[in-house]
Design a protein around this motif. Sequence first.
Motif, PDB file in Angstrom:
ATOM      1  N   LEU A   1      54.869  56.835  32.799  1.00 27.68           N
ATOM      2  CA  LEU A   1      54.406  57.337  34.027  1.00 27.68           C
ATOM      3  C   LEU A   1      55.663  57.330  35.076  1.00 27.68           C
ATOM      4  CD1 LEU A   1      50.774  56.388  34.313  1.00 27.68           C
ATOM      5  CD2 LEU A   1      51.678  58.443  33.663  1.00 27.68           C
ATOM      6  N   TYR A   2      56.892  57.507  34.672  1.00 26.87           N
ATOM      7  CA  TYR A   2      57.780  57.177  35.585  1.00 26.87           C
ATOM      8  C   TYR A   2      57.986  55.835  36.287  1.00 26.87           C
ATOM      9  CZ  TYR A   2      59.764  62.029  34.781  1.00 26.87           C
ATOM     10  OH  TYR A   2      60.167  62.811  34.206  1.00 26.87           O
ATOM     11  N   GLY A   3      58.014  54.905  35.409  1.00 24.70           N
ATOM     12  CA  GLY A   3      57.949  53.451  35.815  1.00 24.70           C
ATOM     13  C   GLY A   3      56.964  53.408  36.850  1.00 24.70           C
ATOM     14  N   ALA A   4      55.487  53.626  36.471  1.00 24.08           N
ATOM     15  CA  ALA A   4      54.547  53.225  37.483  1.00 24.08           C
ATOM     16  C   ALA A   4      54.494  51.697  37.728  1.00 24.08           C
ATOM     17  CB  ALA A   4      53.025  53.618  36.878  1.00 24.08           C
ATOM     18  N   VAL A   5      54.209  51.114  38.788  1.00 18.09           N
ATOM     19  CA  VAL A   5      54.418  49.815  38.831  1.00 18.09           C
ATOM     20  C   VAL A   5      52.944  49.369  38.891  1.00 18.09           C
ATOM     21  CG1 VAL A   5      54.911  47.961  40.175  1.00 18.09           C
ATOM     22  CG2 VAL A   5      56.495  49.684  40.013  1.00 18.09           C
ATOM     23  N   PHE A   6      52.536  48.300  37.944  1.00 15.02           N
ATOM     24  CA  PHE A   6      51.400  47.552  38.088  1.00 15.02           C
ATOM     25  C   PHE A   6      51.577  46.068  38.048  1.00 15.02           C
ATOM     26  CE2 PHE A   6      47.861  45.290  35.740  1.00 15.02           C
ATOM     27  CZ  PHE A   6      46.681  45.687  36.639  1.00 15.02           C
ATOM     28  N   PHE A   7      50.907  45.601  38.988  1.00 20.90           N
ATOM     29  CA  PHE A   7      50.847  44.086  39.231  1.00 20.90           C
ATOM     30  C   PHE A   7      49.577  43.432  39.571  1.00 20.90           C
ATOM     31  CE2 PHE A   7      51.737  43.745  43.634  1.00 20.90           C
ATOM     32  CZ  PHE A   7      52.538  44.784  43.769  1.00 20.90           C
ATOM     33  N   ALA A   8      49.259  42.380  39.383  1.00 23.70           N
ATOM     34  CA  ALA A   8      48.067  42.170  39.431  1.00 23.70           C
ATOM     35  C   ALA A   8      48.175  40.263  39.886  1.00 23.70           C
ATOM     36  CB  ALA A   8      47.037  41.979  38.473  1.00 23.70           C
ATOM     37  N   ASP A   9      47.821  39.790  41.021  1.00 19.29           N
ATOM     38  CA  ASP A   9      47.907  38.300  41.380  1.00 19.29           C
ATOM     39  C   ASP A   9      46.412  37.663  41.850  1.00 19.29           C
ATOM     40  OD1 ASP A   9      47.899  39.325  43.810  1.00 19.29           O
ATOM     41  OD2 ASP A   9      49.872  38.869  44.280  1.00 19.29           O
ATOM     42  N   SER A  10      46.684  36.458  42.409  1.00 19.92           N
ATOM     43  CA  SER A  10      45.503  36.041  42.809  1.00 19.92           C
ATOM     44  C   SER A  10      45.851  35.259  44.130  1.00 19.92           C
ATOM     45  CB  SER A  10      44.746  35.028  42.056  1.00 19.92           C
ATOM     46  OG  SER A  10      45.475  33.984  41.383  1.00 19.92           O
ATOM     47  N   ALA A  11      45.361  35.184  45.160  1.00 19.05           N
ATOM     48  CA  ALA A  11      45.739  34.732  46.421  1.00 19.05           C
ATOM     49  C   ALA A  11      44.571  33.888  47.314  1.00 19.05           C
ATOM     50  CB  ALA A  11      46.297  35.587  47.385  1.00 19.05           C
ATOM     51  N   LYS A  12      44.655  33.003  48.142  1.00 19.73           N
ATOM     52  CA  LYS A  12      43.594  32.634  49.010  1.00 19.73           C
ATOM     53  C   LYS A  12      43.582  33.270  50.231  1.00 19.73           C
ATOM     54  CE  LYS A  12      45.237  28.093  48.685  1.00 19.73           C
ATOM     55  NZ  LYS A  12      45.045  26.634  49.171  1.00 19.73           N
ATOM     56  N   LYS A  13      42.350  33.604  50.642  1.00 22.47           N
ATOM     57  CA  LYS A  13      42.282  33.964  52.142  1.00 22.47           C
ATOM     58  C   LYS A  13      41.140  32.989  52.621  1.00 22.47           C
ATOM     59  CE  LYS A  13      42.889  38.513  54.121  1.00 22.47           C
ATOM     60  NZ  LYS A  13      44.238  38.307  54.143  1.00 22.47           N
ATOM     61  N   GLY A  14      41.394  32.232  53.561  1.00 21.95           N
ATOM     62  CA  GLY A  14      40.490  31.226  53.770  1.00 21.95           C
ATOM     63  C   GLY A  14      40.128  30.509  52.795  1.00 21.95           C
ATOM     64  N   ASN A  15      38.731  30.438  52.584  1.00 26.68           N
ATOM     65  CA  ASN A  15      38.143  29.787  51.676  1.00 26.68           C
ATOM     66  C   ASN A  15      37.585  30.745  50.337  1.00 26.68           C
ATOM     67  OD1 ASN A  15      38.032  27.607  53.861  1.00 26.68           O
ATOM     68  ND2 ASN A  15      37.072  26.415  52.005  1.00 26.68           N
ATOM     69  N   GLU A  16      38.247  31.811  50.360  1.00 22.66           N
ATOM     70  CA  GLU A  16      37.836  32.676  49.440  1.00 22.66           C
ATOM     71  C   GLU A  16      39.019  33.101  48.316  1.00 22.66           C
ATOM     72  OE1 GLU A  16      34.493  35.594  50.599  1.00 22.66           O
ATOM     73  OE2 GLU A  16      36.272  36.154  51.979  1.00 22.66           O
ATOM     74  N   HIS A  17      39.003  33.761  47.375  1.00 20.58           N
ATOM     75  CA  HIS A  17      39.814  33.583  46.264  1.00 20.58           C
ATOM     76  C   HIS A  17      39.746  35.305  45.866  1.00 20.58           C
ATOM     77  CE1 HIS A  17      41.664  32.256  42.118  1.00 20.58           C
ATOM     78  NE2 HIS A  17      42.551  32.494  43.109  1.00 20.58           N
ATOM     79  N   VAL A  18      41.198  35.836  46.338  1.00 16.25           N
ATOM     80  CA  VAL A  18      41.205  37.271  46.152  1.00 16.25           C
ATOM     81  C   VAL A  18      42.072  37.771  45.076  1.00 16.25           C
ATOM     82  CG1 VAL A  18      41.786  39.256  47.502  1.00 16.25           C
ATOM     83  CG2 VAL A  18      41.223  37.452  48.723  1.00 16.25           C
TER      84      VAL A  18
END
Lengths: 431, 425
Positions: free
Chosen positions: B72-89
Amino acid sequence: MEKTVFDQMNETVYHEKLTNGLNVYIVPKKGFNKTYVTFTTNYGSIDNDFIPNGEKEFLHVPDGIAHFLEHKMFEKEDGDVFQKFSSQGASANAFTSFTRTAYLFSATSNVKENTETLIDFVQAPYFTEQTVEKEKGIIGQEIRMYDDNPDWRVYFGLIENLYKNHPVKIDIAGTVESIADITKDHLYTCYKTFYHPVNMTLFIVGPVDPEEMMAFVRENQDKKSFPDPIPVERRFPEEQNESAVKHRSIKMSVKTPKCEVGLKFPVLDLQGAEKLKYEFAAELLLEILFGKSAPFYEKAYNSGIIDETFGFDYTGERGFSFAIIGGDSEKPEKLSEQIKNQLLEAKKGKHITEEAFERARKKKIGAALRALNSPEFIANQFTRYQFNGLNLFETVPLLETLKVEDVIEFAQKQIDENSFSSCFVEPKETA
Amino acid sequence: METTSEQTFRAPGCNIHVIETGKYKTNTIIVKMRAPLEKETVTMRALLPHVLQSGTENAPSAAAFRSALDELYGAVFFADSAKKGNEHVLTFTMETANAKFLHGESDLFDRALVLLSDVLFRPRITEGAFPEKIVKQEKRSLQQRIRSIYDDKTRYASMKLVEEMYQGDTYALPAGGLLEEVEPINSKSLYAYYQKTLSTDTIDVFVIGDVKANEAAEKIKVHLPFKERELPVKTKSEAVLPKEVKEVRETQDINQGKLNIGCRTTITYADPAFPSMQVLNGVLGAFAHSKLFMNVREKESLAYYAASRLDSHKGFLMMLAGIDQKNYDKTVQIMNEQLEEVKQGKISELELKQTKALLKNQLKESADTARGMVEVLYHNISSGVNRPIEQWLNEIDSVTKEEAAEAAKTIVVDTVYFLAGKEEA
């Protein structure tokens, strides 16, 4: 002012070479808030042996001086230029690479004032013994910070392995010892030699009116007088094709070893499209051999010798060109062996299939388009391309004409076992 | 300034936010899933994005999935996890070239959406679990990733400070997971947890690019059919104020000492006084004109970096600098003095003006990237307040010196953490 339209990319570039020799480029970006401006001199850490402006003999200057000069440009008699940029709502910065020193700002308001501040501060050097001494403490801490950074150490360790004499092997910031020798006179000498408008490029990208901006810059430059330009004469030592050191291991306070394999390419005298083609062939070759969808990556990942930090990078600047492949690895010896094998097999024609080539090419085209979303990328890369006699906006059309044979030929001709080297960072034994 | 308005659509299990804009050469789809930070789940959540992209029904291996992206013409996919205050996104991002810049391509957006849908709804499953082999590999990768934080000393020092400061608070948990929690995870329990995540997390989907909002929202509803759910009621955590300043020192064989001073404030993003807190942080240490940069670096040559950072969803403020260990006392003293100055309202008109100009500049610049725009929107969505970008800019503008000083007075130093080198230099 000349105007070039790149239809496929939907971009227009305005260019003018001013009477004092300064190259000015403007790329209007509709719909963006931010204007990003760079003022770059074709002078970096490798330019340490040259004939100073107005003299006859070559001079060798202390390691790290281009970077030191970059730091000191910001300080003026009436204080720090950062203060002025802040007051005008601009975020300013600068960087020094092997071959370039760039001063820049980004702003969403007061674009003309900020552009004027940028040009004026870079064109008005002010160095004193006292401020030069003060900076040694700050840069000393910058150097120490990098000394503790395993990624930086393995990268520079590898370049030191690859090159025997070429100054690319010298750390851009120098060392605490080498910067101790720097004086204000050194800074003035380098400034006079390399900061003439003829050696520099101003690049503006953002929601600006190109005619108006160009007139503004022209007017600013017309008010100043510069000495007649003298072509800069640089000297570089003879460099062999073989890598200087085949392997080194650096012990640091880390938990995960790092492994990087490098190969040095011979320096060819290519220009324009030929040069761009060479660069793309190198980059596509690395993508085909080591990209995330390559069988090599899958196998190495599944067997646990690499993780997602694994990657590769091609560097090609005036006078040197090399590739680096690697990442974190629990088994650096094994990884280094496998990378070298993969390269040697590619030299014999393996792995570079039509299918893999096509995939890599599409990926690269997508990346080139995505990069054009970024004003930072456009300004920095356009300038780099321009110093190398290339045009950034020709990337995608040229990629569309590249053939698998170009990559096969590149692999055959440019991969040479004698130019390989490896560098590891390994955990220090704790007592 | 150029603002682009967002249109929101309700779907049974998520909210869909679409921003129509022609200024990019790419189209972007972002899925954000959030849940409370918990010791029991943080490591599984850190692992999930990596397992999900290691194989789908249609692309059974990581390599096959990567190839599909390249196509797909180098579609970029990435996934990560981060904190937002006391939540995990958890954030999943798919970015693909706008087909109009390519010769003979048309439906890249739709194909990219299907790939994203494959990852979230059709991962490769064997006997009611993620494939054993993939989970094993990704567990090993995660362990390595967690261990490698130790190698980045600046990051390590920040993480240690948070750990020391927030003992007993889930905010102390690193978003990337806990090393000792990796081993016990198995492919069945992970899959079961993923099912739970899919049906209980609070989910927002963003589409930014050269699209029609209605059409894009319909496509999202079809391809990302999150089921209806009851969303948790957010509990406001009580701010704890420290009784005394804690000092922690750790020694490693390194060249430069890392000083990190952790402070607490009661003002978070949701607070009406948040813009004052932002201005205060700017005056103190966010920029090159700020007090920390001017005094620690420019005046005393003690450091290369000297700054302050604010976690707006927690009320956590950190002052940091890289220094020679022999300068520890002096630097701590200067940093405390600067904090004291802002508390006493010793803020010049110039500092105020510079700080506001740069904060506004940052905010406007972030609206120039798809991801930046999503982050600005998500501040509001995740904290349940409505501060549109124009209003936010005005609020920053109207902050007075007194208000900034009032914000400063809420700041209390909690922990001074120092990562020292072995030999005293």
